[in-house]
Scaffold this active site. Structure first.
Site, PDB file in Angstrom:
ATOM      1  N   TYR A   1      98.334-121.641 -53.467  1.00  0.00           N
ATOM      2  CA  TYR A   1      97.012-121.295 -54.001  1.00  0.00           C
ATOM      3  C   TYR A   1      96.401-122.434 -54.808  1.00  0.00           C
ATOM      4  O   TYR A   1      95.185-122.555 -54.887  1.00  0.00           O
ATOM      5  CB  TYR A   1      97.110-120.063 -54.911  1.00  0.00           C
ATOM      6  CG  TYR A   1      96.941-118.739 -54.219  1.00  0.00           C
ATOM      7  CD1 TYR A   1      97.781-118.364 -53.178  1.00  0.00           C
ATOM      8  CD2 TYR A   1      95.945-117.855 -54.617  1.00  0.00           C
ATOM      9  CE1 TYR A   1      97.637-117.151 -52.560  1.00  0.00           C
ATOM     10  CE2 TYR A   1      95.799-116.630 -53.998  1.00  0.00           C
ATOM     11  CZ  TYR A   1      96.642-116.279 -52.968  1.00  0.00           C
ATOM     12  OH  TYR A   1      96.491-115.068 -52.356  1.00  0.00           O
TER      13      TYR A   1
ATOM     14  N   LYS B   1     111.331-118.258 -48.119  1.00  0.00           N
ATOM     15  CA  LYS B   1     111.483-118.720 -46.726  1.00  0.00           C
ATOM     16  C   LYS B   1     112.348-119.982 -46.796  1.00  0.00           C
ATOM     17  O   LYS B   1     111.937-121.075 -46.394  1.00  0.00           O
ATOM     18  CB  LYS B   1     110.085-118.977 -46.120  1.00  0.00           C
ATOM     19  CG  LYS B   1     110.070-119.243 -44.637  1.00  0.00           C
ATOM     20  CD  LYS B   1     110.342-118.024 -43.768  1.00  0.00           C
ATOM     21  CE  LYS B   1     110.466-118.411 -42.322  1.00  0.00           C
ATOM     22  NZ  LYS B   1     110.901-117.304 -41.447  1.00  0.00           N
TER      23      LYS B   1
ATOM     24  N   ASP C   1     109.956-112.838 -43.961  1.00  0.00           N
ATOM     25  CA  ASP C   1     109.665-112.085 -42.728  1.00  0.00           C
ATOM     26  C   ASP C   1     110.550-110.836 -42.659  1.00  0.00           C
ATOM     27  O   ASP C   1     110.083-109.731 -42.348  1.00  0.00           O
ATOM     28  CB  ASP C   1     109.819-112.967 -41.474  1.00  0.00           C
ATOM     29  CG  ASP C   1     111.088-113.813 -41.457  1.00  0.00           C
ATOM     30  OD1 ASP C   1     111.807-113.851 -42.474  1.00  0.00           O
ATOM     31  OD2 ASP C   1     111.368-114.431 -40.413  1.00  0.00           O
TER      32      ASP C   1
ATOM     33  N   ASP D   1     101.263-112.018 -52.749  1.00  0.00           N
ATOM     34  CA  ASP D   1      99.943-111.481 -52.403  1.00  0.00           C
ATOM     35  C   ASP D   1     100.067-110.573 -51.185  1.00  0.00           C
ATOM     36  O   ASP D   1      99.590-109.439 -51.166  1.00  0.00           O
ATOM     37  CB  ASP D   1      98.984-112.638 -52.114  1.00  0.00           C
ATOM     38  CG  ASP D   1      97.610-112.147 -51.701  1.00  0.00           C
ATOM     39  OD1 ASP D   1      97.097-111.241 -52.370  1.00  0.00           O
ATOM     40  OD2 ASP D   1      97.077-112.659 -50.696  1.00  0.00           O
TER      41      ASP D   1
ATOM     42  N   ASP E   1     100.170-106.052 -51.032  1.00  0.00           N
ATOM     43  CA  ASP E   1      99.262-105.195 -50.240  1.00  0.00           C
ATOM     44  C   ASP E   1     100.079-104.319 -49.291  1.00  0.00           C
ATOM     45  O   ASP E   1      99.806-103.135 -49.115  1.00  0.00           O
ATOM     46  CB  ASP E   1      98.286-106.041 -49.406  1.00  0.00           C
ATOM     47  CG  ASP E   1      96.959-106.275 -50.122  1.00  0.00           C
ATOM     48  OD1 ASP E   1      96.969-106.327 -51.372  1.00  0.00           O
ATOM     49  OD2 ASP E   1      95.927-106.409 -49.433  1.00  0.00           O
TER      50      ASP E   1
HETATM   51  C1  IPM Z   1      94.904-110.384 -55.300  1.00  0.00           C
HETATM   52  C2  IPM Z   1      93.727-110.822 -54.470  1.00  0.00           C
HETATM   53  C3  IPM Z   1      93.383-112.252 -54.846  1.00  0.00           C
HETATM   54  C4  IPM Z   1      94.577-113.118 -54.490  1.00  0.00           C
HETATM   55  C5  IPM Z   1      92.112-112.795 -54.201  1.00  0.00           C
HETATM   56  C6  IPM Z   1      90.908-111.941 -54.529  1.00  0.00           C
HETATM   57  C7  IPM Z   1      91.859-114.226 -54.598  1.00  0.00           C
HETATM   58  O1  IPM Z   1      93.986-110.685 -53.124  1.00  0.00           O
HETATM   59  O2  IPM Z   1      94.795-110.369 -56.543  1.00  0.00           O
HETATM   60  O3  IPM Z   1      95.919-110.003 -54.723  1.00  0.00           O
HETATM   61  O4  IPM Z   1      94.730-113.539 -53.348  1.00  0.00           O
HETATM   62  O5  IPM Z   1      95.389-113.360 -55.385  1.00  0.00           O
HETATM   63 MG    MG Z   2      95.814-109.714 -52.700  1.00  0.00          MG
END
Ligand code: IPM
Ligand code: MG
Length: 350
Positions: A142, A189, A221, A245, A249
């Site tokens: 990042y 990884k 993975d 990240d 999710d």
């Molecule tokens: C998160 C989001 C952010 C990230 C984006 C909005 C930059 O997806 O906080 O998980 O990738 O960190």
């Molecule tokens: Mg995110």
């Protein structure tokens, strides 16, 4: 107790869910005799519209001068679909993380017993799941060098980690595990990436200081698969910025809705608390967004301010509302309520 809270409600549904978190905090303030003093400041697309900058200096200064930050959401479709946009709302969030030194993002993921049916995963796999994802937040791909070469036909993003960046978040992971089921899984990884090998090296050495904690390694993975197949095998999941990240999710599927998951970002300066969901622009202003993730983020804020009992009161109130069969529409509850109404109900329980 008197606390200064910076409120960065941001874009899309950010303002409406943050408003409910404040409503609930005020109920806590009243019950326990605390004073929360809120100051609003723009961030993200809203800040770009007002000032041209997704993180205006005044907003950063306010954050630095506050005891905690409540963050809503950022993002707007007009930037998502424009790869050449000069400035993006997300840059505001990334700059905030960097400037405040928020190196650790803490995302607890658990399944509520009465919402197991909402997950596409089998109930017996997710019942009782309780995972703490610790994502490194200010390093890695990042924040490495990035750019274009060869007249723009080649692009690169460098992933770099220093030992000290690994050490400080790994320490947190071991300490959290000690309060929980005493297991840390480092997700990486290392079969391909040198940065991952440095993580393994460092974290393995540190494990000697935590003989009571079981340390486990898993390739990302494989972890992506195990998270869905055997989520109950995880306790604390420690990982770098990008893997965290993606996996966080993915893990939200266990809870059945992103609208239930809070997060805390902690580090060098003021800590920040935000729902893991995004700005969900299609729902903005329609009073349908689930404010529970924002409200539970406020509970994490209270924990960090050493008001643990107060945090627990919020979590209990949220649980009671859910158990009464009440929720926003995405939870398919017996009784559908709007964002405002959910905030009212939770505040009333407190
Ligand atoms: C998160 C989001 C952010 C990230 C984006 C909005 C930059 O997806 O906080 O998980 O990738 O960190
Ligand atoms: Mg995110």
């Amino acid at each position: 107790m008197n606390k200064k809270i910076a409120v960065l409600a941001g874009d899309g549904i950010g303002p409406e869910v943050t408003k409910q978190a404040i409503k609930v905090l005020d109920a806590i303030g009243k019950k326990f005799g605390h004073q929360f003093e809120y100051t609003d400041a723009p961030v993200g697309a809203t800040a770009i519209d007002q000032t041209g900058n997704p993180l205006p200096k005044e907003t950063l200064d306010l954050c630095l001068a506050s005891d905690a930050i409540l963050f809503g959401a950022i993002g707007h479709p007009k930037y998502d679909n424009d790869p050449n946009a000069k400035v993006r709302p997300e840059q505001g969030l990334l700059a905030l993380r960097k400037e405040l030194g928020l190196f650790a993002n803490i995302r607890p993921v658990s399944a509520y017993d009465n919402l197991l049916h909402l997950s596409p995963l089998q109930k017996d796999r997710i019942k009782g799941v309780d995972i703490l994802i610790l994502r490194e937040l200010t390093g890695g791909i990042y924040f490495g060098d990035k750019g274009r070469e060869n007249d723009g036909t080649t692009a690169f993003d460098v992933c770099k980690y220093h030992e000290f960046e690994i050490e400080r978040i790994a320490k947190l992971a071991f300490e959290y595990a000690r309060q929980r089921r005493k297991k840390v899984t480092l997700v990486d990884k290392a079969n391909v990436l040198e940065t991952s090998r440095l993580w393994r090296d460092k974290v393995s050495k540190m494990a000697a200081d935590y003989p009571d904690i079981e340390l486990d390694f898993m390739f990302v993975d494989n972890a992506a698969m195990q998270l869905i197949q055997y989520p109950s095998h995880f306790d604390v999941m420690l990982t770098s910025n990008m893997f965290g990240d993606i996996l966080s999710d993915e893990a939200s599927v266990i809870a059945g809705s992103m609208g239930l998951l809070p997060s805390a970002s902690i580090g060098v300066h003021t800590s920040m608390f935000e729902p893991i969901h995004g700005s969900y622009p299609q729902a903005a202003g329609k009073d349908v967004a689930n404010p529970m993730a924002a409200i539970l983020s406020a509970a994490m804020m209270l924990d960090a301010l050493e008001l643990t009992e107060e945090g627990n009161v919020i979590r209990k109130a949220v649980k009671e509302v859910l158990e009464a069969g009440i929720g926003t529409e995405e939870l398919k509850p017996e009784k559908v309520c709007g964002c405002e109404e959910i905030g009212d109900l939770i505040a009333a329980k407190i």
